[in-house]
Design an enzyme around this catalytic site. Structure first.
Site, PDB file in Angstrom:
ATOM      1  N   GLU A 579     -51.065 -21.598  89.147  1.00  0.00           N
ATOM      2  CA  GLU A 579     -52.183 -21.638  88.193  1.00  0.00           C
ATOM      3  C   GLU A 579     -53.563 -21.830  88.826  1.00  0.00           C
ATOM      4  O   GLU A 579     -54.463 -22.376  88.190  1.00  0.00           O
ATOM      5  CB  GLU A 579     -51.930 -22.715  87.137  1.00  0.00           C
ATOM      6  CG  GLU A 579     -50.664 -22.487  86.334  1.00  0.00           C
ATOM      7  CD  GLU A 579     -50.343 -23.586  85.348  1.00  0.00           C
ATOM      8  OE1 GLU A 579     -51.167 -24.505  85.194  1.00  0.00           O
ATOM      9  OE2 GLU A 579     -49.262 -23.527  84.739  1.00  0.00           O
ATOM     10  N   GLU A 709     -41.504 -17.936  82.965  1.00  0.00           N
ATOM     11  CA  GLU A 709     -41.390 -19.024  81.989  1.00  0.00           C
ATOM     12  C   GLU A 709     -41.511 -18.442  80.589  1.00  0.00           C
ATOM     13  O   GLU A 709     -42.481 -18.697  79.874  1.00  0.00           O
ATOM     14  CB  GLU A 709     -42.456 -20.099  82.245  1.00  0.00           C
ATOM     15  CG  GLU A 709     -42.362 -20.720  83.630  1.00  0.00           C
ATOM     16  CD  GLU A 709     -43.452 -21.742  83.917  1.00  0.00           C
ATOM     17  OE1 GLU A 709     -44.007 -22.306  82.940  1.00  0.00           O
ATOM     18  OE2 GLU A 709     -43.754 -21.989  85.091  1.00  0.00           O
TER      19      GLU A 709
END
Length: 793
Positions: A579, A709
């Site tokens: 991220e 995810e």
């Protein structure tokens, strides 16, 4: 003028006739200076900055730093000089903190970095190519004339600054949506057996008044209610030896509402002390219950909590019950009837419910009565359902799931994972805060028992147990422990849970994805700060060079441990960086400030959407170090990924970022696309998801793409009622996008769902999963299953 003053003046005049007048330089030591207030250097070239007016042997120490590390890089740091290299056109400040004797001087010089003669593309001047946009064009003005102080003939070809390329646009993809009614409905819930519906009930009416107990955690207690802790500190107990449980007459309490027998919990010091129901043997694993109880505390607000230990190998975990993950306060001064839904773990070694002080404030006595636990959801597993890993084995090398450690270690959870999936990603146990710990402790020897805090080792001891400590680590004063005068030390890493996960994956034949090495969140503050102290304020952050050394130690040591494990064969991939492109968000809420961003100066308002530079040195270094470890251990079969969410938000930035990471050789193997989606969020439109996949396929075909995810939440409201079939229709669109891109040649190598089922998801309130219990498929499961036949076969 008095006589005393006259004598002083006469003596001074006489002395001046004897001692020659000293030169001005001799009256005080000359202040050190830098050889220039301004330095100009071309991109890719170097200049030397020196300290003058003081000899090098008289300088005790000099700390060199650059304000904007993406513009200027420093090397060959010495007490009296440093080499400055231009990395990117712009202006920066180089600071030298020079310690001479007991005094430290702060010296600064401005560095102007000019462009070289080779045209450079930068994010500031390059339009981003977007899906459906064929007008992306780049142009650069000629470079400025070479500055006079640069040599007219360079001794070698200048190193170009990082650049971005014009991306090939792709046609806008539209993913068709089917009518929800075309999908099978979720199998009906199991009928709850009335005989076992009430799992626990206690009103204490049949217990004689003044019945007393000091049982804690285990033991019979009173009607199964025990204390949370008991015993003297000196005996290794909880320091609550004066606490007890006792049945009393509610009519004698200073509040109306209960005139029957009541259980009284007397507590004197611990706010966490309270009456706890040991219901380990009373609850059926995987089911959901409603807890109802009458609770009273005169001067302290309360809350309801749980203590669970899923398997014997793990320590107990704790949590609080509430609404939307917010603890519900039970008001003081009156009887309260409370109700909570309890989701029972699929593997259960110990489970207890208890009442304690709200947010740890106050410790007045607690009274409880009329406790019931009623089953409201019965599990109905079906082990005959198809296995996702078998259905997609010829499409994706990895069909995985993300879940907590208790699932992979527990009997029921691990059986389900191994049966349905070929890969496993841990939720938190391999993140930096789990491996580094949260609170600095003390320096210990390697054979000392590990404490709850983060222990530290000397460099010699760390190396003796296989830690990889960079050669320059000891040169940074910030790596001294607790103070400048402390001993150079390295954190002792916690690998117990990592080892347990690897062993379980190896034994169950499940491949492991490491998650994650570098993340601006869930990394302890002390890892970024001087002397490994948890302090507030940017001024306490370590220098960029020191951070490089710490990060290299961490990455290489973690991978050394994992790759030399007897269970290392289970590892198939690693999210090296997580991220990064969203690290600027941390600046907004302040909860997780991006210390990486502060130390490496990565913020860049000119970069569209993400506002961080696409050329972060520490990301490239992180992948380089990780790759070096794979080469060292002959494990280049393990793939290294950059992992991020909302990859459909300017996917061009991801491509440019991975281009930079691989600019000196391929060290990043792929992109992990997190996909925590919402079926009604316009930003999560399947078209955007498909367009991102296409942009990656066309512009970065050498990179593997893994959906890391995947879940799709929904929240039905009266204004917008939604069903499981609506969710299934959305999952169908996402699978259509993935399989269509794969069929067109997309390098998609992994499909990883997140969480085993709704009840254990971190987004449980949005019911995002394809299962609602172990072996209990929803409509969306069949949508994912049947997509293979429709869009691939």
């Amino acid at each position: 003028m008095n006589k005393g003053v006259k004598r002083v003046l006469v003596s001074a005049m006489a002395l001046s006739l004897i001692v020659p007048a000293a030169a001005p330089q001799a009256n005080a030591a000359a202040k050190p200076k830098l050889n220039a207030k301004t330095v100009t250097v071309t991109v890719g070239k170097t200049k030397k900055v020196t300290v003058k007016n003081v000899k090098a042997k008289k300088i005790k120490k000099t700390t060199w730093t650059a304000a904007k590390k993406n513009i200027v890089k420093l090397s060959a740091k010495k007490k009296d000089s440093v080499t400055v290299k231009g990395a990117k056109a712009g202006k920066s400040t180089v600071t030298a903190k020079v310690k001479v004797g007991k005094k430290t001087y702060t010296l600064k010089t401005t560095v102007n970095v000019k462009k070289n003669n080779k045209p450079v593309q930068t994010p500031n001047v390059t339009p981003q190519a977007t899906p459906g946009n064929t007008s992306a064009v780049e142009s650069n003005k000629p470079d400025e004339t070479q500055t006079p102080d640069e040599p007219s003939v360079p001794t070698k070809e200048p190193t170009p600054a990082p650049s971005v390329r014009v991306l090939t646009p792709v046609e806008v993809v539209e993913v068709p949506k089917k009518d929800a009614d075309t999908f099978p409905t979720t199998p009906p819930q199991a009928v709850i057996d009335e005989a076992t519906k009430v799992a626990y009930a206690a009103d204490f009416e049949n217990v004689p008044l003044d019945t007393k107990s000091e049982d804690a955690v285990t033991g019979a207690g009173i009607e199964g209610v025990v204390l949370r802790g008991h015993g003297k500190d000196a005996d290794g107990g909880a320091g609550t030896s004066k606490d007890y449980l006792q049945v009393v007459d509610g009519e004698n309490l200073p509040v109306n509402g209960n005139k029957s027998h009541v259980l009284h919990c007397h507590r004197e010091s611990k706010t966490w002390q309270g009456p706890m129901m040991d219901i380990t043997s009373k609850l059926e694993e995987g089911c959901t219950y409603e807890l109802k109880a009458d609770v009273y505390c005169q001067n302290t607000d309360l809350m309801c909590s749980y203590q669970e230990q899923t398997v014997e190998e793990l320590s107990a975990g704790y949590g609080n019950f509430g609404v939307n993950n917010v603890e519900t306060k039970i008001p003081m001064g009156k009887w309260n009837t409370v109700r909570y839904e309890i989701s029972v773990p699929d593997d259960k070694y110990y489970y207890g419910l208890y009442f304690e002080s709200f947010n740890g404030v106050g410790n007045d006595d607690i009274y409880i009565d009329n406790i019931t636990l009623t089953k409201i959801f019965q599990v109905k597993p079906d082990k005959s359902i198809p296995k996702l890993k078998d259905v997609y084995k010829d499409v994706f090398p990895i069909v995985g799931v993300g879940a907590g450690i208790s699932s992979i270690l527990g009997k029921n959870g691990s059986e389900f994972i191994a049966d349905q999936f070929s890969g496993y990603t841990p939720g938190n146990e391999m993140k930096p805060d789990a491996v580094l710990g949260a609170t600095p402790g003390k320096i210990v020897k390697p054979d000392e028992e590990e404490s709850d805090n983060t222990d530290f080792l000397t460099i010699a001891d760390a190396k003796s147990i296989g830690y990889i400590v960079p050669d320059d680590y000891a040169s940074f004063v910030e790596n001294h422990f607790k103070s400048e005068a402390g001993e150079v030390a390295v954190p002792r890493l916690k690998f117990d849970k990592v080892d347990a996960i690897m062993k379980a994956c190896h034994e169950k034949g499940v491949k492991l994805r490491g998650h994650t090495l570098v993340w601006h969140q869930q990394t302890p503050v002390f890892f970024f700060q001087q002397y490994y102290k948890t302090t507030k304020g940017e001024k306490y952050n370590v220098s960029r060079d020191c951070m490089d050394s710490r990060l290299e130690f961490y990455i290489k040591t973690v991978l050394e441990h994992i790759l030399t494990s007897p269970y290392a064969d289970c590892l198939y991939g690693y999210d090296v960086v997580n991220e990064y492109l969203h690290s600027r968000n941390a600046e907004k809420d302040g909860k997780y400030p991006s210390y990486y961003g502060l130390i490496y100066d990565t913020y860049d308002d000119d970069v569209k959407d993400h506002k961080v530079t696409l050329f972060p040195s520490y990301l490239k270094d992180a992948f380089t170090w990780a790759h070096e470890m794979l080469v060292k251990h002959n494990r280049t079969d393990v793939k290294l990924f950059y992992n991020d969410y909302n990859c459909y938000q300017n996917p061009q930035n991801i491509i440019h970022l991975t281009d930079y990471i691989n600019s000196d050789g391929k060290v990043c193997d792929g992109i992990g696309m997190q996909a925590h989606l919402d079926i009604t969020d316009k930003f999560h439109n399947p078209d955007g998801f498909a367009n991102a996949l296409e942009l990656f396929r066309v512009n970065s075909p050498e990179l593997e793409i893994q959906i890391t995810e995947l879940d799709a939440g929904m929240r039905s409201t009266e204004a917008n009622p939604l069903t499981d079939q609506d969710q299934a229709a959305y999952y169908d669109q996402i699978m259509n996008a993935i399989l269509t891109s794969k069929k067109k040649g997309g390098n998609i190598t992994g499909l990883i769902l997140w969480s085993l089922y709704d009840g254990v998801s971190w987004r449980a309130q949005n019911v995002p999963c394809v299962f609602n219990g172990l072996y209990m498929p929803k409509s969306s499961f069949y949508a994912v299953l049947n997509a293979k036949k429709e869009y691939w076969d």
